[in-house]
Design a protein around this motif. Structure first.
Motif, PDB file in Angstrom:
ATOM      1  N   MET A  14     -39.218   6.806 -14.249  1.00  0.00           N
ATOM      2  CA  MET A  14     -39.843   5.829 -15.267  1.00  0.00           C
ATOM      3  C   MET A  14     -39.516   4.301 -15.151  1.00  0.00           C
ATOM      4  N   SER A  15     -38.495   4.397 -15.149  1.00  0.00           N
ATOM      5  CA  SER A  15     -38.620   3.161 -14.509  1.00  0.00           C
ATOM      6  C   SER A  15     -39.503   2.134 -13.399  1.00  0.00           C
ATOM      7  N   ALA A  16     -39.368   3.167 -12.366  1.00  0.00           N
ATOM      8  CA  ALA A  16     -40.364   2.255 -11.616  1.00  0.00           C
ATOM      9  C   ALA A  16     -41.837   1.689 -12.371  1.00  0.00           C
ATOM     10  N   ALA A  17     -42.140   3.196 -12.949  1.00  0.00           N
ATOM     11  CA  ALA A  17     -43.757   3.419 -12.967  1.00  0.00           C
ATOM     12  C   ALA A  17     -43.649   2.416 -14.552  1.00  0.00           C
ATOM     13  N   GLU A  18     -42.874   1.916 -15.047  1.00  0.00           N
ATOM     14  CA  GLU A  18     -43.098   0.853 -15.898  1.00  0.00           C
ATOM     15  C   GLU A  18     -42.601  -0.348 -14.935  1.00  0.00           C
ATOM     16  N   GLN A  19     -41.928  -0.678 -14.210  1.00  0.00           N
ATOM     17  CA  GLN A  19     -41.261  -1.807 -13.874  1.00  0.00           C
ATOM     18  C   GLN A  19     -43.191  -2.174 -12.528  1.00  0.00           C
ATOM     19  N   ALA A  20     -43.949  -1.298 -12.680  1.00  0.00           N
ATOM     20  CA  ALA A  20     -45.460  -1.743 -11.894  1.00  0.00           C
ATOM     21  C   ALA A  20     -46.328  -1.459 -12.756  1.00  0.00           C
ATOM     22  N   MET A  21     -46.057  -1.143 -14.179  1.00  0.00           N
ATOM     23  CA  MET A  21     -46.861  -1.860 -14.926  1.00  0.00           C
ATOM     24  C   MET A  21     -46.853  -3.078 -15.535  1.00  0.00           C
ATOM     25  N   LEU A  22     -45.629  -3.882 -15.488  1.00  0.00           N
ATOM     26  CA  LEU A  22     -45.371  -4.849 -15.487  1.00  0.00           C
ATOM     27  C   LEU A  22     -45.845  -6.233 -14.398  1.00  0.00           C
ATOM     28  N   ASP A  23     -46.126  -6.055 -13.580  1.00  0.00           N
ATOM     29  CA  ASP A  23     -47.107  -6.016 -12.343  1.00  0.00           C
ATOM     30  C   ASP A  23     -48.441  -5.896 -12.331  1.00  0.00           C
ATOM     31  N   THR A  36     -43.698  11.961 -11.879  1.00  0.00           N
ATOM     32  CA  THR A  36     -42.622  12.438 -12.440  1.00  0.00           C
ATOM     33  C   THR A  36     -43.142  13.605 -13.342  1.00  0.00           C
ATOM     34  N   ARG A  37     -44.599  13.458 -13.503  1.00  0.00           N
ATOM     35  CA  ARG A  37     -44.746  14.521 -14.493  1.00  0.00           C
ATOM     36  C   ARG A  37     -45.096  16.178 -13.455  1.00  0.00           C
ATOM     37  N   ASP A  38     -45.109  15.788 -12.052  1.00  0.00           N
ATOM     38  CA  ASP A  38     -44.839  16.888 -11.178  1.00  0.00           C
ATOM     39  C   ASP A  38     -43.058  17.709 -11.158  1.00  0.00           C
ATOM     40  N   CYS A  53     -46.725  10.512 -22.839  1.00  0.00           N
ATOM     41  CA  CYS A  53     -46.101  10.044 -23.310  1.00  0.00           C
ATOM     42  C   CYS A  53     -46.525   8.672 -21.976  1.00  0.00           C
ATOM     43  N   GLN A  54     -45.728   8.725 -21.565  1.00  0.00           N
ATOM     44  CA  GLN A  54     -45.836   7.305 -20.344  1.00  0.00           C
ATOM     45  C   GLN A  54     -47.644   7.104 -19.749  1.00  0.00           C
ATOM     46  N   TYR A  55     -47.908   8.627 -19.479  1.00  0.00           N
ATOM     47  CA  TYR A  55     -48.696   9.078 -18.716  1.00  0.00           C
ATOM     48  C   TYR A  55     -50.210   7.868 -19.868  1.00  0.00           C
ATOM     49  N   ALA A  56     -49.596   8.415 -21.661  1.00  0.00           N
ATOM     50  CA  ALA A  56     -50.716   7.830 -21.912  1.00  0.00           C
ATOM     51  C   ALA A  56     -50.611   6.141 -22.391  1.00  0.00           C
ATOM     52  N   GLU A  57     -49.646   5.604 -22.164  1.00  0.00           N
ATOM     53  CA  GLU A  57     -48.838   4.494 -21.941  1.00  0.00           C
ATOM     54  C   GLU A  57     -49.563   3.521 -21.143  1.00  0.00           C
ATOM     55  N   ILE A  58     -49.581   3.650 -19.501  1.00  0.00           N
ATOM     56  CA  ILE A  58     -50.611   2.694 -19.021  1.00  0.00           C
ATOM     57  C   ILE A  58     -51.435   3.350 -19.097  1.00  0.00           C
ATOM     58  N   SER A  59     -52.179   3.860 -20.213  1.00  0.00           N
ATOM     59  CA  SER A  59     -53.920   3.234 -19.978  1.00  0.00           C
ATOM     60  C   SER A  59     -54.292   2.600 -21.575  1.00  0.00           C
ATOM     61  N   MET A  60     -52.737   2.785 -22.252  1.00  0.00           N
ATOM     62  CA  MET A  60     -52.641   1.891 -23.390  1.00  0.00           C
ATOM     63  C   MET A  60     -52.407   0.328 -22.755  1.00  0.00           C
ATOM     64  N   ARG A  61     -51.686   0.193 -21.942  1.00  0.00           N
ATOM     65  CA  ARG A  61     -51.258  -0.719 -21.384  1.00  0.00           C
ATOM     66  C   ARG A  61     -52.179  -2.050 -20.123  1.00  0.00           C
ATOM     67  N   TRP A  84     -59.133   2.089 -23.723  1.00  0.00           N
ATOM     68  CA  TRP A  84     -58.991   3.084 -25.278  1.00  0.00           C
ATOM     69  C   TRP A  84     -59.410   4.469 -25.185  1.00  0.00           C
ATOM     70  N   SER A  85     -60.960   4.337 -24.656  1.00  0.00           N
ATOM     71  CA  SER A  85     -61.358   5.353 -24.826  1.00  0.00           C
ATOM     72  C   SER A  85     -59.877   6.608 -23.686  1.00  0.00           C
ATOM     73  N   GLN A  86     -59.700   6.036 -22.544  1.00  0.00           N
ATOM     74  CA  GLN A  86     -58.990   7.182 -21.506  1.00  0.00           C
ATOM     75  C   GLN A  86     -57.420   7.242 -22.103  1.00  0.00           C
ATOM     76  N   ALA A  87     -57.091   6.326 -22.819  1.00  0.00           N
ATOM     77  CA  ALA A  87     -55.958   6.393 -23.135  1.00  0.00           C
ATOM     78  C   ALA A  87     -55.700   7.635 -25.015  1.00  0.00           C
ATOM     79  N   LEU A  88     -57.063   7.602 -25.744  1.00  0.00           N
ATOM     80  CA  LEU A  88     -57.237   8.588 -26.599  1.00  0.00           C
ATOM     81  C   LEU A  88     -57.114   9.853 -25.881  1.00  0.00           C
ATOM     82  N   LEU A  89     -58.235  10.282 -24.902  1.00  0.00           N
ATOM     83  CA  LEU A  89     -58.130  11.678 -24.005  1.00  0.00           C
ATOM     84  C   LEU A  89     -56.732  11.597 -23.666  1.00  0.00           C
ATOM     85  N   ARG A  90     -55.613  11.358 -22.629  1.00  0.00           N
ATOM     86  CA  ARG A  90     -54.588  11.141 -22.764  1.00  0.00           C
ATOM     87  C   ARG A  90     -53.111  11.458 -24.163  1.00  0.00           C
ATOM     88  N   TRP A  91     -54.023  10.942 -25.419  1.00  0.00           N
ATOM     89  CA  TRP A  91     -52.802  11.386 -26.246  1.00  0.00           C
ATOM     90  C   TRP A  91     -53.562  12.110 -26.661  1.00  0.00           C
TER      91      TRP A  91
END
Length: 484
Positions: A113-122, A135-137, A147-155, A159-166
């Motif tokens: 999850m930290s690796a995915a977080e770093q990718a978002m920061l980049d 990770t989800r697999d 939750c991180q799956y949905a947060e990626i769309s938030m970042r 928004w529409s994709q984020a609503l679907l993921r949430w």
């Protein structure tokens, strides 16, 4: 064993100021603990977190470097060093060290999850999606990964994709607050205020609350307005909320659902010891049967009326946010207590059979008696719930009134002990009449007094009609009254 207990107490001693964000005090306590528990990784890692919060980067880095040297197999120290470099703004160092951490702990949830977080920061959101998918697999049942799956769309502000993921998060983890709160933020970002409000309410009232509205196509920009509820939808909503309350209440107890049986058992034991043993009331060994057939229904009545009477005032926050009949609040409490009472009735029947009172066809009449009591409690509970917002002090008198009814309903004494001239007045108390019906069926193996039950039903019907009229008259004023 003692060392383990003392170590845990010491950890809590140092964690307490961290929870209060008193970082300097926490750092001093972790320093003290390192002298006594230096063989524990957390005393190094938590101390580093405190120094990072204080902006003391060098000390934090020294502590983490030492922790990694001592506890190479502990990923927390490695991840905290990555977090330290991110906080310093040393992104290149963070990426380098994260890659080392990934090589050493390739399948650790927090590391992935930290690796995915770093990718978002980049701003590498496609890479973050790919990392999160892996990770989800591996951790398909971990809420944090979804939750991180949905947060990626938030970042990335999709928004529409984020609503679907949430929505997918809510389907998998209905008790996860982020599935509602963050989805509401996404809806607000799209300008859909009503949808955001429903999502916030759904956190408290469950997914079925959300499903009771026309579901919007979350992938589109259109949010459909809610339908007006009919009676069937209202009853379903009451049922769903009561079920959620029962589940939530059970989850807060160590004994879970067993407590619903243990609590009335303890309550009845107290009365039996006082009236059956100490005071020798009841005139024989059948007193415990007589006592239980009165206490079980009356305790149900007492708890239901007590809870439902304050329901509208307790629900004032929701009432000011969404248009819903005030009847919703007391009815939820009534249904919730009915669900808790059914196992108690089964326990009572089991006890009676064990005691030697074998079932007869007359026991079938127990069902209409229970239903009639439920109707009676609904009328009384909803009536009191309507009065309490207008007269708050009434809430203090209700327990006294219930206690008075306890001693006026024949729970501890038989009807034949009452002078004949007072029996008509005695049976004007509907609970006294109902307890008499319970005992006719369960103890005397007779059919109940149908005419007596008919009078109670007639009174409940008239009261229910009057109550509906009063609720409609004051419905628009209640949000203002309870908010004062």
């Amino acid at each position: 064993m003692d060392n383990t207990v003392h170590s845990q107490d010491a950890m809590e001693w140092a964690l307490a100021p961290m929870q209060q964000q008193r970082w300097q005090l926490a750092a001093e306590r972790w320093a003290t603990l390192r002298a006594a528990h230096g063989q524990v990784a957390d005393v190094w890692v938590q101390a580093a977190i405190c120094h990072r919060q204080l902006g003391d980067w060098n000390t934090a880095e020294e502590l983490l470097t030492e922790a990694i040297r001592r506890f190479e197999a502990n990923p927390n120290a490695w991840l905290e060093l990555v977090a330290l470099y991110r906080a310093k703004g040393a992104n290149e160092q963070a990426r380098t060290y994260l890659n080392k951490t990934l090589e050493r702990f390739p399948h650790q949830l927090a590391v992935m999850m930290s690796a995915a977080e770093q990718a978002m920061l980049d701003d590498a959101f496609d890479e973050a999606d790919a990392l999160n998918a892996r990770t989800r697999d591996l951790y398909s049942n971990e809420a944090s990964a979804w939750c991180q799956y949905a947060e990626i769309s938030m970042r990335r502000m999709a928004w529409s994709q984020a609503l679907l993921r949430w929505a997918e998060v809510r389907a998998r983890f209905p008790d996860m607050p982020a599935g509602y709160e963050r989805a509401a933020e996404a809806a607000e970002a799209q300008g859909h205020v009503k949808q955001a409000r429903r999502l916030k309410l759904a956190r408290e009232y469950g997914l079925e609350w959300l499903a009771s509205f026309d579901r919007p196509d979350l992938a589109s920009d259109h949010i459909a307005p809610p339908r007006r509820r009919n009676a069937a939808q209202f009853v379903e909503l009451v049922w769903v909320k009561a079920c959620f309350n029962l589940k939530s209440e059970a989850s807060q107890n160590s004994l879970r659902y067993f407590w619903w049986v243990l609590d009335p058992l303890l309550y009845m034991s107290v009365f039996y010891l006082v009236f059956g043993v100490m005071l020798h009331r009841g005139g024989g060994g059948d007193f415990i049967v007589y006592l239980l057939t009165g206490l079980v229904p009356f305790q149900w009545f007492a708890k239901t009326v007590q809870q439902s009477s304050n329901a509208i005032f307790a629900g004032r926050g929701l009432m000011n946010q969404v248009h819903i009949s005030p009847l919703f609040f007391p009815l939820v409490g009534i249904m919730q207590n009915a669900g808790k009472q059914m196992p108690v009735f089964l326990l009572l029947i089991g006890f009676l059979i064990f005691y030697g009172l074998h079932p007869t066809w007359h026991w079938i009449a127990l069902l209409p008696i229970i239903v009639l009591q439920l109707v009676l409690m609904s009328v009384i509970g909803c009536f009191l719930a309507l009065l309490v917002p207008f007269a708050r002090d009434l809430n203090n008198l209700i327990p006294t009134g219930i206690q008075f009814m306890l001693f006026c309903s024949g729970v501890f004494y038989t009807v034949d002990t009452i002078p004949e001239k007072w029996q008509t007045l005695f049976f004007s108390n509907p609970m006294a009449s109902l307890l008499y019906q319970y005992r006719l069926v369960l103890m005397d193996r007779q059919w109940p007094d149908w005419s007596g039950m008919g009078w109670i039903l007639l009174g409940c019907s008239i009261g229910g009609i009057a109550l509906s009229w009063f609720y409609k008259r004051v419905e628009s004023d209640l949000p203002r009254v309870v908010g004062q």
